[in-house]
Design an enzyme around this catalytic site. Structure first.
Site, PDB file in Angstrom:
ATOM      1  N   SER A   1       3.368  -2.160  10.400  1.00  0.00           N
ATOM      2  CA  SER A   1       4.834  -2.110  10.560  1.00  0.00           C
ATOM      3  C   SER A   1       5.526  -3.397  10.121  1.00  0.00           C
ATOM      4  CB  SER A   1       5.212  -1.769  12.006  1.00  0.00           C
ATOM      5  OG  SER A   1       4.683  -0.509  12.369  1.00  0.00           O
TER       6      SER A   1
ATOM      7  N   GLY B   1       2.666  -1.156   4.310  1.00  0.00           N
ATOM      8  CA  GLY B   1       2.706   0.262   3.951  1.00  0.00           C
ATOM      9  C   GLY B   1       4.138   0.716   3.726  1.00  0.00           C
ATOM     10  N   GLY B   2       4.736   1.317   4.751  1.00  0.00           N
ATOM     11  CA  GLY B   2       6.063   1.937   4.642  1.00  0.00           C
ATOM     12  C   GLY B   2       7.112   1.069   3.956  1.00  0.00           C
TER      13      GLY B   2
ATOM     14  N   ASN C   1       0.859  -1.181   0.000  1.00  0.00           N
ATOM     15  CA  ASN C   1       0.000   0.000   0.000  1.00  0.00           C
ATOM     16  C   ASN C   1       0.902   1.240   0.000  1.00  0.00           C
ATOM     17  OD1 ASN C   1      -1.806   2.053   0.565  1.00  0.00           O
ATOM     18  ND2 ASN C   1      -2.337   1.330   2.625  1.00  0.00           N
TER      19      ASN C   1
ATOM     20  N   GLU D   1      -5.582  -5.068  10.749  1.00  0.00           N
ATOM     21  CA  GLU D   1      -4.546  -4.052  10.954  1.00  0.00           C
ATOM     22  C   GLU D   1      -4.840  -3.293  12.244  1.00  0.00           C
ATOM     23  OE1 GLU D   1      -2.407  -2.925   7.045  1.00  0.00           O
ATOM     24  OE2 GLU D   1      -4.082  -1.569   7.332  1.00  0.00           O
TER      25      GLU D   1
ATOM     26  N   HIS E   1      -9.589   1.096   5.125  1.00  0.00           N
ATOM     27  CA  HIS E   1      -8.302   1.277   5.799  1.00  0.00           C
ATOM     28  C   HIS E   1      -8.487   2.253   6.960  1.00  0.00           C
ATOM     29  CE1 HIS E   1      -4.193   2.590   6.541  1.00  0.00           C
ATOM     30  NE2 HIS E   1      -3.816   1.448   5.984  1.00  0.00           N
TER      31      HIS E   1
HETATM   32  P1  PGA Z   1       2.685   0.196   7.678  1.00  0.00           P
HETATM   33  O1  PGA Z   1       1.232   0.443   7.067  1.00  0.00           O
HETATM   34  O2  PGA Z   1       3.212  -1.081   7.072  1.00  0.00           O
HETATM   35  O3  PGA Z   1       3.479   1.413   7.241  1.00  0.00           O
HETATM   36  O4  PGA Z   1       2.533   0.105   9.145  1.00  0.00           O
HETATM   37  C1  PGA Z   1       0.326  -0.615   6.924  1.00  0.00           C
HETATM   38  C2  PGA Z   1      -0.973  -0.068   6.403  1.00  0.00           C
HETATM   39  O5  PGA Z   1      -1.369   1.028   6.815  1.00  0.00           O
HETATM   40  O6  PGA Z   1      -1.636  -0.713   5.558  1.00  0.00           O
END
Ligand code: PGA
Length: 256
Positions: free
Chosen positions: A214, A235-236, A8, A165, A93
């Site tokens: 994360s 995400g990141g 994402n 999540e 989300h």
């Molecule tokens: P993250 O984000 O991996 O940066 O924690 C996950 C997400 O929001 O789908």
């Protein structure tokens, strides 16, 4: 069941940057039949990237879309417009829920609109830090799950993916904490129990459940071996090409 690895990008990358990323990712990836890889760039990048992607290797996902197919809805993009361009859509989300005020009613209409347009919804559910602290995790997860799926018919329920999540574990959340595999296992078990009570055992067992929060190449293996977890929403770490490729390879190894 396949293992799903979904990146994402959130509000990051220009169309050009997303295109270069995709070019490199396609070069780095062999065809992994049991690992389904998807990236979710900004809406503006979806159409050009759909012309570039090799669908044998990976798929595209939308980060969001509107539930009505057309009409006076300034600024929106519909699932019907994305039909044929994306295979998946992230829906509900926590950033959509908490920053843009999407409630379960809105989320359920979006899930139904995705299914209606042959796009697989990835319904995101998860409690905030204070909801967990007050012991409300099970209620929040139940409400978001049952609420999110309310407009999907029994015939279509096998076309849905759920992502757990916990909001407090998402990297952009202030002072994000890592969820432990045990914490993830407990909620994933609860999700399958609720699915079983509502839709029966077969649906509950076959529904893919992803984890997100994360995730990186150091913890991906641990999350992928949590019983009942069928993939990751990232995400990141998905913004860093090498990290994302490493996570896909870990998924492949965990499978074999
Ligand atoms: P993250 O984000 O991996 O940066 O924690 C996950 C997400 O929001 O789908």
């Amino acid at each position: 069941m396949k293992t799903y690895i979904v990146g994402n990008f959130k509000l990051n990358f220009t169309v050009g940057e997303a295109s270069i990323y995709l070019h490199k990712l396609l070069k780095a990836l062999p065809i992994y039949r049991d690992v389904e890889v998807a990236i979710a760039p900004s809406t503006i990048a979806l159409q050009p990237l759909s012309l570039q992607i090799d669908r044998h290797k990976m798929k595209l996902a939308a980060q969001n879309a509107f539930y009505r197919d057309y009409g006076a809805f300034t600024g929106e993009t519909s699932f019907s417009q994305l039909r044929g361009i994306v295979d998946y859509a992230i829906i509900g989300h926590s950033e959509r829920r908490h920053i843009f005020g999407e409630d379960d009613k809105c989320v359920q209409k979006k899930v139904a609109a995705a299914v209606r347009n042959r796009i697989t919804p990835i319904l995101c559910i998860g409690e905030t830090e204070s909801e967990r602290a007050f012991g409300e995790t099970a209620d929040v997860v139940r409400d978001q799950l049952i609420g999110g799926l309310a407009e999907v018919s029994d015939d279509e329920i096998d076309r849905v993916i759920v992502a757990y999540e916990p909001v407090w574990a998402i990297s952009s959340t202030k002072a994000a904490k890592l969820a432990t595999p045990d914490e993830v296992a407990e909620v994933v078990k609860l999700i399958r129990k609720i699915m079983k009570e509502t839709y029966g055992e077969e649906v509950a067992e076959k529904m893919p459940i992803l984890f997100g929060g994360s995730v990186n190449s150091s913890n991906a293996g641990a999350y992928l071996t949590v019983p009942g977890v069928n993939g990751l929403l990232i995400g990141g770490s998905s913004l860093i090409l090498n990290e994302f490729v490493d996570i896909i390879e870990i998924a492949k190894r965990v499978r074999s």
